[in-house]
Write an enzyme that holds these catalytic residues in place. Structure first.
Site, mmCIF file in Angstrom:
data_model
loop_
_atom_site.group_PDB
_atom_site.id
_atom_site.type_symbol
_atom_site.label_atom_id
_atom_site.label_comp_id
_atom_site.label_asym_id
_atom_site.label_seq_id
_atom_site.Cartn_x
_atom_site.Cartn_y
_atom_site.Cartn_z
ATOM 1 N N CYS A 47 0.851 -1.187 0.000
ATOM 2 C CA CYS A 47 0.000 0.000 0.000
ATOM 3 C C CYS A 47 0.891 1.242 0.000
ATOM 4 N N HIS A 48 0.335 2.339 -0.475
ATOM 5 C CA HIS A 48 1.086 3.602 -0.453
ATOM 6 C C HIS A 48 1.574 3.926 0.965
ATOM 7 N N THR A 49 0.807 3.513 1.968
ATOM 8 C CA THR A 49 1.189 3.824 3.355
ATOM 9 C C THR A 49 2.487 3.116 3.765
ATOM 10 N N HIS A 69 0.757 -4.309 5.636
ATOM 11 C CA HIS A 69 -0.500 -4.364 6.407
ATOM 12 C C HIS A 69 -1.672 -4.753 5.514
ATOM 13 N N GLU A 70 -1.366 -5.420 4.374
ATOM 14 C CA GLU A 70 -2.429 -5.804 3.448
ATOM 15 C C GLU A 70 -2.275 -7.300 3.156
ATOM 16 N N CYS A 99 -12.709 -4.788 19.084
ATOM 17 C CA CYS A 99 -12.766 -5.547 20.345
ATOM 18 C C CYS A 99 -14.199 -5.730 20.820
ATOM 19 N N CYS A 102 -14.605 -1.590 23.727
ATOM 20 C CA CYS A 102 -14.212 -0.210 24.026
ATOM 21 C C CYS A 102 -15.339 0.741 23.625
ATOM 22 N N CYS A 105 -15.912 0.895 19.864
ATOM 23 C CA CYS A 105 -16.599 -0.278 19.301
ATOM 24 C C CYS A 105 -18.077 -0.274 19.682
ATOM 25 N N CYS A 113 -11.582 1.341 16.825
ATOM 26 C CA CYS A 113 -11.344 0.605 18.086
ATOM 27 C C CYS A 113 -10.055 1.107 18.742
ATOM 28 N N ARG A 117 -4.589 0.596 20.371
ATOM 29 C CA ARG A 117 -4.044 1.618 19.468
ATOM 30 C C ARG A 117 -2.721 2.193 19.979
ATOM 31 N N CYS A 176 -6.713 -3.528 3.208
ATOM 32 C CA CYS A 176 -6.551 -2.073 3.299
ATOM 33 C C CYS A 176 -7.183 -1.318 2.117
ATOM 34 N N ARG A 372 -1.753 -2.128 -7.454
ATOM 35 C CA ARG A 372 -1.272 -2.960 -6.357
ATOM 36 C C ARG A 372 -0.302 -4.024 -6.872
HETATM 37 N N1 NDP Z 1 -7.274 6.611 5.522
HETATM 38 C C1 NDP Z 1 -7.020 5.337 5.312
HETATM 39 O O1 NDP Z 1 -7.577 4.459 5.971
HETATM 40 C C2 NDP Z 1 -6.070 4.948 4.254
HETATM 41 C C3 NDP Z 1 -5.302 5.890 3.634
HETATM 42 N N2 NDP Z 1 -4.454 5.533 2.617
HETATM 43 C C4 NDP Z 1 -3.756 6.636 1.959
HETATM 44 O O2 NDP Z 1 -4.509 6.933 0.789
HETATM 45 C C5 NDP Z 1 -3.661 7.479 -0.202
HETATM 46 C C6 NDP Z 1 -3.811 6.698 -1.496
HETATM 47 O O3 NDP Z 1 -3.308 5.390 -1.353
HETATM 48 P P1 NDP Z 1 -3.024 4.494 -2.652
HETATM 49 O O4 NDP Z 1 -4.204 4.472 -3.542
HETATM 50 O O5 NDP Z 1 -2.420 3.236 -2.158
HETATM 51 O O6 NDP Z 1 -1.889 5.420 -3.319
HETATM 52 P P2 NDP Z 1 -1.304 5.528 -4.794
HETATM 53 O O7 NDP Z 1 0.030 6.171 -4.654
HETATM 54 O O8 NDP Z 1 -1.398 4.224 -5.496
HETATM 55 O O9 NDP Z 1 -2.325 6.521 -5.532
HETATM 56 C C7 NDP Z 1 -2.270 7.906 -5.459
HETATM 57 C C8 NDP Z 1 -2.575 8.463 -6.841
HETATM 58 O O10 NDP Z 1 -2.637 9.884 -6.767
HETATM 59 C C9 NDP Z 1 -1.898 10.445 -7.852
HETATM 60 N N3 NDP Z 1 -1.492 11.812 -7.527
HETATM 61 C C10 NDP Z 1 -0.336 12.233 -6.934
HETATM 62 N N4 NDP Z 1 -0.353 13.581 -6.808
HETATM 63 C C11 NDP Z 1 -1.534 14.013 -7.319
HETATM 64 C C12 NDP Z 1 -2.128 15.288 -7.491
HETATM 65 N N5 NDP Z 1 -1.510 16.390 -7.082
HETATM 66 N N6 NDP Z 1 -3.338 15.360 -8.081
HETATM 67 C C13 NDP Z 1 -3.991 14.261 -8.479
HETATM 68 N N7 NDP Z 1 -3.466 13.012 -8.354
HETATM 69 C C14 NDP Z 1 -2.268 12.891 -7.780
HETATM 70 C C15 NDP Z 1 -0.762 9.475 -8.011
HETATM 71 O O11 NDP Z 1 -0.132 9.642 -9.266
HETATM 72 P P3 NDP Z 1 1.404 9.140 -9.455
HETATM 73 O O12 NDP Z 1 1.360 7.668 -9.333
HETATM 74 O O13 NDP Z 1 1.767 9.617 -10.807
HETATM 75 O O14 NDP Z 1 2.177 9.810 -8.338
HETATM 76 C C16 NDP Z 1 -1.502 8.144 -7.881
HETATM 77 O O15 NDP Z 1 -2.124 7.790 -9.098
HETATM 78 C C17 NDP Z 1 -2.263 7.447 0.399
HETATM 79 O O16 NDP Z 1 -2.012 8.689 1.019
HETATM 80 C C18 NDP Z 1 -2.374 6.364 1.460
HETATM 81 O O17 NDP Z 1 -1.387 6.503 2.450
HETATM 82 C C19 NDP Z 1 -4.368 4.256 2.161
HETATM 83 C C20 NDP Z 1 -5.110 3.281 2.735
HETATM 84 C C21 NDP Z 1 -5.957 3.521 3.893
HETATM 85 N N1 LIG Z 2 0.957 6.949 11.504
HETATM 86 C C1 LIG Z 2 0.325 8.046 10.854
HETATM 87 C C2 LIG Z 2 -1.156 7.776 10.695
HETATM 88 C C3 LIG Z 2 -1.388 7.035 9.467
HETATM 89 C C4 LIG Z 2 -2.870 6.863 9.201
HETATM 90 O O1 LIG Z 2 -3.616 7.814 9.187
HETATM 91 N N2 LIG Z 2 -3.260 5.644 8.957
HETATM 92 C C5 LIG Z 2 -4.582 5.327 8.514
HETATM 93 C C6 LIG Z 2 -4.526 4.078 7.769
HETATM 94 S S1 LIG Z 2 -3.439 4.182 6.410
HETATM 95 C C7 LIG Z 2 -3.485 2.711 5.725
HETATM 96 O O2 LIG Z 2 -2.900 2.461 4.738
HETATM 97 C C8 LIG Z 2 -5.554 5.105 9.640
HETATM 98 O O3 LIG Z 2 -6.471 4.326 9.545
HETATM 99 N N3 LIG Z 2 -5.416 5.774 10.706
HETATM 100 C C9 LIG Z 2 -6.191 5.574 11.885
HETATM 101 C C10 LIG Z 2 -5.278 5.259 13.024
HETATM 102 O O4 LIG Z 2 -5.757 5.062 14.141
HETATM 103 O O5 LIG Z 2 -4.058 5.174 12.777
HETATM 104 C C11 LIG Z 2 0.477 9.330 11.630
HETATM 105 O O6 LIG Z 2 0.821 9.237 12.797
HETATM 106 O O7 LIG Z 2 0.243 10.370 11.025
HETATM 107 ZN ZN ZN Z 3 -2.864 0.717 3.509
HETATM 108 ZN ZN ZN Z 4 -12.739 -1.671 20.513
#
Ligand code: NDP
Ligand SMILES: N[C@@H](CCC(=O)N[C@@H](CSC=O)C(=O)NCC(=O)O)C(=O)O
Ligand code: ZN
Ligand code: ZN
Length: 378
Positions: A47-49, A69-70, A99, A102, A105, A113, A117, A176, A372
């Site tokens: 994942c990007h993360t 984490h995936e 859980c 909490c 949950c 949850c 954490r 994820c 991916r």
């Molecule tokens: N909140 C949550 O629970 C989660 C959050 N995330 C976060 O979500 C985000 C996306 O993850 P993921 O899909 O895996 O990431 P990717 O890197 O696969 O996708 C991001 C896309 O955005 C494009 N991009 C970059 N800059 C811009 C811009 N300025 N304008 C428009 N498009 C742009 C990238 O292009 P290029 O490839 O050309 O750079 C790429 O196509 C990440 O920040 C990740 O950490 C992920 C999973 C869970």
């Molecule tokens: N460690 C980071 C926080 C990163 C973050 O926001 N993670 C997402 C999932 S990203 C998955 O690919 C999330 O679910 N956050 C909730 C949480 O409790 O972490 C930071 O400290 O900024």
């Molecule tokens: Zn992720």
């Molecule tokens: Zn819980």
């Protein structure tokens, strides 16, 4: 010979320090303690993360660690008191546990949850220690999962038990990115039929959001990315239009979108982790009711801003973690949705590599050609 109760030696991709390639090492994985489960991970997505934390900009990034984490795998053994899974079960570890006890949950308003954490963010198991060692050093866990290892130990409350017939080489991705984008639309925003939607950033998270919007019957779904190769992909997942901000170098992208959509969008989703884009996504929302959901993860020290007037005049700024899904109860259902051909998963897999080539996965992601990359650890 049974491995139950014994240390296991296996291969893992170790992140010794930020900004350095991962190193394939023989690691020792201790047996699970009370309330914990040891799993043989078979496949994991990148994942990007993972890339974000490896880049050194995650305030919670700790090294040395085992990222990932995936993942998906099979339970090898369980610690004392574990009742909800048993050896041989097919599982997806979830970085947000459930859980059911909490206050988070017990609330229907959130999936966050809080039970483990604090320790999870410190890279250790709930008792404050790690189950991983390598070359005499202790390795940190990551996001309570550490799926870049052939064996890992996670809390029982982090495990979703899934259909044993599910193909792990595909459904690992439900741990994820796909679940996140899809759930942000269905749960966090609760997009309605005939809505207008814009998705910023068309990686797996953004494309899964587009798919969710299509499922909900949105009438306009605008995919936005700076990579033109994403246009055809976005269409495949359900977008009705593609916008490349680079085609409008002299105008803020929110102005372009407001003009295109008669005043702005009902829903926007930021799926990049860029704080300027988060502002654009909010300001592209329609006055009076538009909702913008932040999904992207921004680097340490970064902050969002907008004129408060944007909110005073009815726009709503929200965030979504793991798509709002309560993990243990929802992931098995998402797996069933995929198995009934109602959720696009395989379409996100652009590359497959063995564990020895895991660094290539990061190269593919940096190249802009990958969605991916699934790593085979079996
Ligand atoms: N909140 C949550 O629970 C989660 C959050 N995330 C976060 O979500 C985000 C996306 O993850 P993921 O899909 O895996 O990431 P990717 O890197 O696969 O996708 C991001 C896309 O955005 C494009 N991009 C970059 N800059 C811009 C811009 N300025 N304008 C428009 N498009 C742009 C990238 O292009 P290029 O490839 O050309 O750079 C790429 O196509 C990440 O920040 C990740 O950490 C992920 C999973 C869970
Ligand atoms: N460690 C980071 C926080 C990163 C973050 O926001 N993670 C997402 C999932 S990203 C998955 O690919 C999330 O679910 N956050 C909730 C949480 O409790 O972490 C930071 O400290 O900024
Ligand atoms: Zn992720
Ligand atoms: Zn819980």
């Amino acid at each position: 010979m049974s491995t139950v109760g014994k240390d296991i030696e296996c291969y893992a991709a170790v992140a010794w320090e930020a900004k350095k390639p991962l190193s394939i090492e023989k690691v020792t994985v201790s047996p699970p303690k009370a309330g914990e489960v040891r799993i043989r991970i078979q496949y994991t997505g990148v994942c990007h993360t993972d890339q974000y934390t490896l880049s050194g900009i995650d305030p919670e990034g700790l090294f040395p660690c085992i990222l990932g984490h995936e993942g998906a795998g099979i339970v090898e053994s369980v610690g004392d008191g574990v009742t909800s899974v048993q050896p041989g079960d097919t599982v997806i570890p979830c970085y947000i546990p459930q859980c059911n006890d909490c206050k988070f949950c017990r609330s229907s308003k959130t999936n966050l949850c809080s039970k483990i954490r604090n320790t999870q963010g410190k890279g250790v198991m709930p008792d404050g220690t790690s189950r991983f060692t390598c070359k005499g050093k202790t390795l940190f866990h990551f996001m309570g999962v550490s799926a870049f290892s052939q064996y890992t130990v996670v809390a029982e409350i982090s495990l979703a038990k899934i259909n044993p017939k599910a193909p792990l080489k595909s459904v690992c991705l439900l741990g994820c990115g796909i679940s996140t984008g899809y759930g942000a639309v269905l749960n966090t925003a609760n997009v309605e039929k005939d809505s207008t939607v814009a998705v910023f950033g068309l990686g797996t998270v953004g494309l899964a959001a587009i798919f969710g919007a299509k499922k909900r019957g949105a009438k306009e779904i605008i995919g936005i990315d700076i990579n033109t190769k994403k246009e055809s992909l976005a269409k495949k997942f359900g977008s009705t239009r593609f916008v490349n901000p680079k085609d409008y170098p002299d105008r803020p992208i929110q102005d372009v979108l407001i003009e295109m959509t008669d005043g702005g969008l009902d829903y926007t989703f930021e799926c990049v982790g860029n704080v300027q884009l988060m502002r654009s996504a909010l300001e592209a929302c329609h006055k009076g009711w538009g909702t913008s959901v932040i999904i992207g993860v921004a680097g340490s020290g970064q902050e969002i801003s907008t004129r408060p007037f944007q909110l005073v005049t009815g726009r709503v700024w929200k965030g979504s973690a793991f798509g709002g899904w309560k993990s243990r109860e929802s992931v098995p259902k998402l797996v069933e949705e995929y198995m009934a051909s109602e959720l696009m998963v395989d379409e996100h897999i652009t590359h497959r590599v063995g564990i020895d080539d895991i660094n290539k996965a990061f190269d593919y992601l940096h190249s802009g050609d990958a969605l991916r990359v699934v790593v085979d650890l079996s």
